[in-house]
Motif scaffolding. Structure first.
Motif, PDB file in Angstrom:
ATOM      1  N   ARG A   1      -4.795   7.668  -7.701  1.00  0.00           N
ATOM      2  CA  ARG A   1      -5.666   8.481  -6.860  1.00  0.00           C
ATOM      3  C   ARG A   1      -4.927   9.232  -5.754  1.00  0.00           C
ATOM      4  O   ARG A   1      -5.472  10.165  -5.173  1.00  0.00           O
ATOM      5  N   VAL A   2      -3.709   8.831  -5.436  1.00  0.00           N
ATOM      6  CA  VAL A   2      -2.990   9.492  -4.339  1.00  0.00           C
ATOM      7  C   VAL A   2      -2.907  11.001  -4.544  1.00  0.00           C
ATOM      8  O   VAL A   2      -3.310  11.780  -3.662  1.00  0.00           O
TER       9      VAL A   2
ATOM     10  N   GLY B   1       0.824  -1.201   0.000  1.00  0.00           N
ATOM     11  CA  GLY B   1       0.000   0.000   0.000  1.00  0.00           C
ATOM     12  C   GLY B   1       0.856   1.248   0.000  1.00  0.00           C
ATOM     13  O   GLY B   1       2.049   1.197  -0.304  1.00  0.00           O
ATOM     14  N   PHE B   2       0.260   2.383   0.341  1.00  0.00           N
ATOM     15  CA  PHE B   2       1.023   3.627   0.353  1.00  0.00           C
ATOM     16  C   PHE B   2       1.733   3.801   1.685  1.00  0.00           C
ATOM     17  O   PHE B   2       1.274   3.342   2.724  1.00  0.00           O
TER      18      PHE B   2
ATOM     19  N   ILE C   1       6.213  16.273   2.727  1.00  0.00           N
ATOM     20  CA  ILE C   1       6.210  14.846   3.050  1.00  0.00           C
ATOM     21  C   ILE C   1       6.408  14.054   1.767  1.00  0.00           C
ATOM     22  O   ILE C   1       6.246  14.581   0.661  1.00  0.00           O
ATOM     23  N   HIS C   2       6.765  12.781   1.923  1.00  0.00           N
ATOM     24  CA  HIS C   2       6.881  11.875   0.789  1.00  0.00           C
ATOM     25  C   HIS C   2       5.796  10.812   0.873  1.00  0.00           C
ATOM     26  O   HIS C   2       5.468  10.335   1.963  1.00  0.00           O
ATOM     27  N   ILE C   3       5.223  10.450  -0.278  1.00  0.00           N
ATOM     28  CA  ILE C   3       4.286   9.332  -0.371  1.00  0.00           C
ATOM     29  C   ILE C   3       4.838   8.367  -1.396  1.00  0.00           C
ATOM     30  O   ILE C   3       5.145   8.758  -2.524  1.00  0.00           O
TER      31      ILE C   3
ATOM     32  N   THR D   1       6.038  14.073  -3.687  1.00  0.00           N
ATOM     33  CA  THR D   1       6.312  14.983  -2.594  1.00  0.00           C
ATOM     34  C   THR D   1       5.115  15.900  -2.457  1.00  0.00           C
ATOM     35  O   THR D   1       4.604  16.407  -3.476  1.00  0.00           O
ATOM     36  N   ALA D   2       4.627  16.095  -1.249  1.00  0.00           N
ATOM     37  CA  ALA D   2       3.416  16.879  -1.048  1.00  0.00           C
ATOM     38  C   ALA D   2       3.631  17.900   0.062  1.00  0.00           C
ATOM     39  O   ALA D   2       4.396  17.667   1.000  1.00  0.00           O
TER      40      ALA D   2
END
Length: 368
Positions: free
Chosen positions: A339-340, A308-309, A324-326, A362-363
Motif C-alpha cells: 500500500r505504500v 514499520g515504514f 525521499i526514500h521509504i 524513491t518518491a
C-alpha cells in the motif's frame, strides 16, 4: 510477574468494612464515648468512590523525649497499620508528618504509572502536586511540572521495588536495590536477547518489575551487569548448553522511550525536510504503521520498538537533492508494503520502486 503480587479485592464487601475487619484482629477499634483509643476507617468525601483513610484516635502524637523504650504514640500505630495493610495487598499512601494512612484496593490492571504530576488549581499553594492515582491522595508538591514529574518517578521506583520484594526471596533484596540503581528511570522495559553469529530476538515488552527481578538475579549469579547510556546488558549462559549452540548469549534491557522517533531514524546528523514530514503524515493517516525508534543502545544503534515504514530524505546530508526514500524496517506486513506506493500516488506523488531492494521506494512530491 506482577500478577503474583497479592491483591485485596473482594467486591462483595465494602472497602471500609474489609479494612476494619482486618485491622481489628490486631488493634482496638475507636468507638466514640466507648473505646477512647484506637483506629477508625474514615472518609471526608461525600460521593463514591470514596477516598478512604485510617486514623488513630487518642494517645500522644509522638513518644515523649524523657521516656525510654519503643514509641508509644500514634506514629508507632501508623507504622504498624501501614505494615499490615501493605502485607495484605492493599494500596496504601503514607505521607511523612501526617498521621493518616490512605488505603484502597489495588487495581486489577497495574500496568502504567501509579504516581503522576497533577496541576493544582488551589490559590496560594504549590502549582503542582504528586498524586497517588490508586488512593487519590497527594504525597508531595512541586514548583514546576518537571520537579513534580521527577518526584513521581522516584515514588514509582520505590513502589515497584516494594512489589518486587513481595515476589522474591529475602536473599535477593540487596540485589534488587542495586538493580533499581542500575536501571534508573523507566516503567516499561524492552528485553532483547543477542546470540552469537549476529542473531538477536525481537524486543519484548515488560513492566519494570520484571526487568528489576531479572537484573537482580543476574547480579546474584555474579554476572557483570554493564549500563551503557540507558541500556543495561549482561551475558548469561544457556540453561542447557550443548555443542550445537553457543555457550552464552547477551541480554539487553532498555526502557521504552517516552519520545520515540516515529517514522524516521533518529540520527542527529540526518536532516529532515518538510517533504519527509508530509510523507510520514500521509502514510499514517492511511492506516500504515510507522517504525518506532526508541533509546540508543550504543555503537550508533537504536532500539527498534515497532516494525514499520521509515522515511528519509534522498540525501539526509543535503536536502537540495530531490526526493525521499521509504523503506520497510523489520517485518512489516505484506499488505502494508503493497500500500505504500498506492497511498503516495493517490496524493499526487511520483513513486519509483528500488530494483535492488524489495520493500523500498524513491518518491517525489507533486510539482508545485
Amino acid at each position: 510477574m506482577t500478577d503474583t503480587v497479592p491483591r485485596a479485592v473482594l467486591p462483595s464487601v465494602s472497602l471500609a468494612a474489609r479494612v476494619t475487619t482486618l485491622l481489628a484482629r490486631t488493634f482496638p477499634e475507636y468507638v466514640p464515648g466507648v473505646v477512647h483509643e484506637g483506629f477508625r476507617v474514615e472518609s471526608l468525601d461525600t460521593r463514591e468512590p470514596r477516598r478512604m483513610f485510617v486514623r488513630w484516635h487518642g494517645g500522644t502524637p509522638t513518644r515523649p523525649v524523657w521516656t525510654h523504650g519503643p514509641g508509644l504514640g500514634r506514629e508507632k500505630y501508623k507504622a504498624q497499620i501501614l505494615e499490615v495493610l501493605t502485607r495484605e495487598g492493599y494500596a496504601v499512601t503514607s505521607v511523612p508528618g501526617r498521621m493518616d494512612v490512605y488505603v484502597s484496593d489495588r487495581p486489577h490492571d497495574t500496568a502504567g504509572p501509579r504516581f503522576a504530576p497533577v496541576a493544582n488549581d488551589v490559590p496560594f499553594t504549590s502549582p503542582w502536586l504528586v498524586m497517588d492515582l490508586w488512593t487519590r491522595a497527594h504525597i508531595a508538591v512541586g514548583d514546576t511540572e518537571e520537579e513534580a514529574a521527577a518526584e513521581a518517578m522516584y515514588c514509582e521506583r520505590r513502589h515497584v521495588l516494594t512489589d518486587a520484594r513481595m515476589v522474591t526471596a529475602p536473599e535477593l533484596y540487596a540485589f534488587l536495590e542495586r538493580a533499581d540503581e542500575i536501571l534508573g528511570d523507566g516503567l516499561t522495559w524492552l528485553r532483547r536477547e543477542v546470540h552469537q553469529v549476529v542473531k538477536h530476538t525481537k524486543p519484548v515488552r515488560h513492566e519494570r518489575i520484571d526487568a528489576l527481578v531479572d537484573v537482580a538475579n543476574a547480579l546474584q549469579r555474579g554476572e557483570a551487569v554493564t549500563p551503557e547510556g540507558r541500556l543495561v546488558g549482561y551475558k548469561t549462559p544457556y540453561p542447557t548448553a550443548g555443542e550445537d549452540r553457543p555457550d552464552t548469549y547477551s541480554v539487553h534491557w532498555v526502557p521504552k522511550s517516552v519520545s520515540p522517533a516515529v517514522g524516521y531514524f533518529p540520527d542527529a546528523e540526518w536532516q529532515r525536510g518538510p517533504e519527509v514530514a508530509v510523507a510520514i503524515t500521509l502514510l499514517i493517516e492511511a492506516g500504515l504503521t510507522p517504525v518506532r525508534y526508541g533509546e540508543s543502545i550504543g555503537g550508533g544503534s537504536v532500539m527498534c520498538e515497532a516494525d514499520g515504514f521509515m522515511v528519509s530524505a534522498a540525501d539526509p546530508s543535503d536536502l537540495r537533492v530531490p526526493g525521499i526514500h521509504i523503506d520497510g524496517i523489520g517485518s512489516p506486513s505484506a499488505d502494508q508494503t503493497a500500500r505504500v506506493p498506492e497511498v503516495l500516488r493517490a496524493a499526487g506523488w511520483r513513486v519509483e520502486g528500488d530494483r535492488g531492494w524489495s520493500g523500498a521506494w524513491t518518491a517525489f512530491p507533486p510539482a508545485e
